[in-house]
Design a protein around this motif. Structure first.
Motif, short mmCIF file in Angstrom:
data_model
loop_
_atom_site.label_atom_id
_atom_site.label_comp_id
_atom_site.label_asym_id
_atom_site.label_seq_id
_atom_site.Cartn_x
_atom_site.Cartn_y
_atom_site.Cartn_z
N SER A 1 6.07 14.31 7.79
CA SER A 1 5.69 15.42 8.67
C SER A 1 4.21 15.37 9.08
O SER A 1 3.75 16.24 9.80
N GLY A 2 3.45 14.35 8.61
CA GLY A 2 2.08 14.18 9.03
C GLY A 2 1.03 14.73 8.09
O GLY A 2 -0.16 14.71 8.41
N ILE A 3 1.43 15.22 6.94
CA ILE A 3 0.45 15.74 5.97
C ILE A 3 -0.22 14.57 5.27
O ILE A 3 0.44 13.65 4.79
N ILE A 4 -1.55 14.59 5.20
CA ILE A 4 -2.30 13.51 4.56
C ILE A 4 -2.26 13.72 3.04
O ILE A 4 -2.54 14.80 2.54
N ILE A 5 -1.92 12.64 2.33
CA ILE A 5 -1.81 12.69 0.87
C ILE A 5 -3.15 12.27 0.26
O ILE A 5 -3.64 11.17 0.55
N PRO A 6 -3.77 13.11 -0.59
CA PRO A 6 -5.04 12.71 -1.22
C PRO A 6 -4.81 11.60 -2.25
O PRO A 6 -3.71 11.44 -2.78
N ASP A 7 -5.85 10.81 -2.52
CA ASP A 7 -5.75 9.70 -3.46
C ASP A 7 -5.23 10.13 -4.83
O ASP A 7 -4.49 9.39 -5.47
N LYS B 1 0.83 -1.21 0.00
CA LYS B 1 0.00 0.00 0.00
C LYS B 1 0.86 1.25 0.00
O LYS B 1 1.87 1.32 0.69
N ALA B 2 0.42 2.25 -0.76
CA ALA B 2 1.11 3.55 -0.80
C ALA B 2 0.90 4.28 0.51
O ALA B 2 -0.13 4.12 1.17
N GLU B 3 1.86 5.08 0.89
CA GLU B 3 1.76 5.86 2.12
C GLU B 3 0.60 6.85 2.03
O GLU B 3 0.37 7.44 0.99
N THR B 4 -0.11 7.03 3.14
CA THR B 4 -1.23 7.97 3.16
C THR B 4 -0.84 9.28 3.83
O THR B 4 -1.59 10.23 3.78
N LYS B 5 0.33 9.30 4.51
CA LYS B 5 0.82 10.51 5.17
C LYS B 5 2.29 10.70 4.84
O LYS B 5 3.02 9.74 4.65
N THR B 6 2.70 11.96 4.84
CA THR B 6 4.12 12.25 4.68
C THR B 6 4.80 12.10 6.03
O THR B 6 4.14 11.94 7.07
#
Length: 92
Positions: free
Chosen positions: A25-31, A18-23
């Motif tokens: 630093s805690g930023i949520i990455i959109p789909d 699965k691809a990471e959902t957060k960086t």
């Protein structure tokens, strides 16, 4: 893990990691911005071609090309079926 699918010839069934959902630093990455995963775990392996047995084994972590293979959904899970020659290498 038992999947009721047996690849033919030199094909390999891979479960993408699965691809990471957060960086970090805690930023949520959109789909829409997520990178397509390029590594996964081998779930099933075909017998190989005549005089060319497959070299990967079930359980190996592999790296594959960004646009390699065909996506497949089995029992609600996403998989990728690729030719062994499309695999770039075994990790670890």
């Amino acid at each position: 893990m038992s999947v009721k699918f047996r690849p033919l010839a030199d094909r390999v069934l891979v479960e993408p990691i699965k691809a990471e959902t957060k960086t970090a630093s805690g930023i949520i990455i959109p789909d829409t911005a997520k990178e397509k995963p390029q590594e996964g775990t081998v779930v099933a392996v075909g017998p190989g071609k005549k005089d060319e047995p497959t070299t990967v084994q079930v359980g190996d972590k592999v790296l594959y090309g960004k646009y390699s293979g065909s996506e497949l959904k089995l029992d609600g899970k996403d998989y990728l079926i690729v030719k062994e020659s499309d695999l770039l290498g075994i990790l670890g």
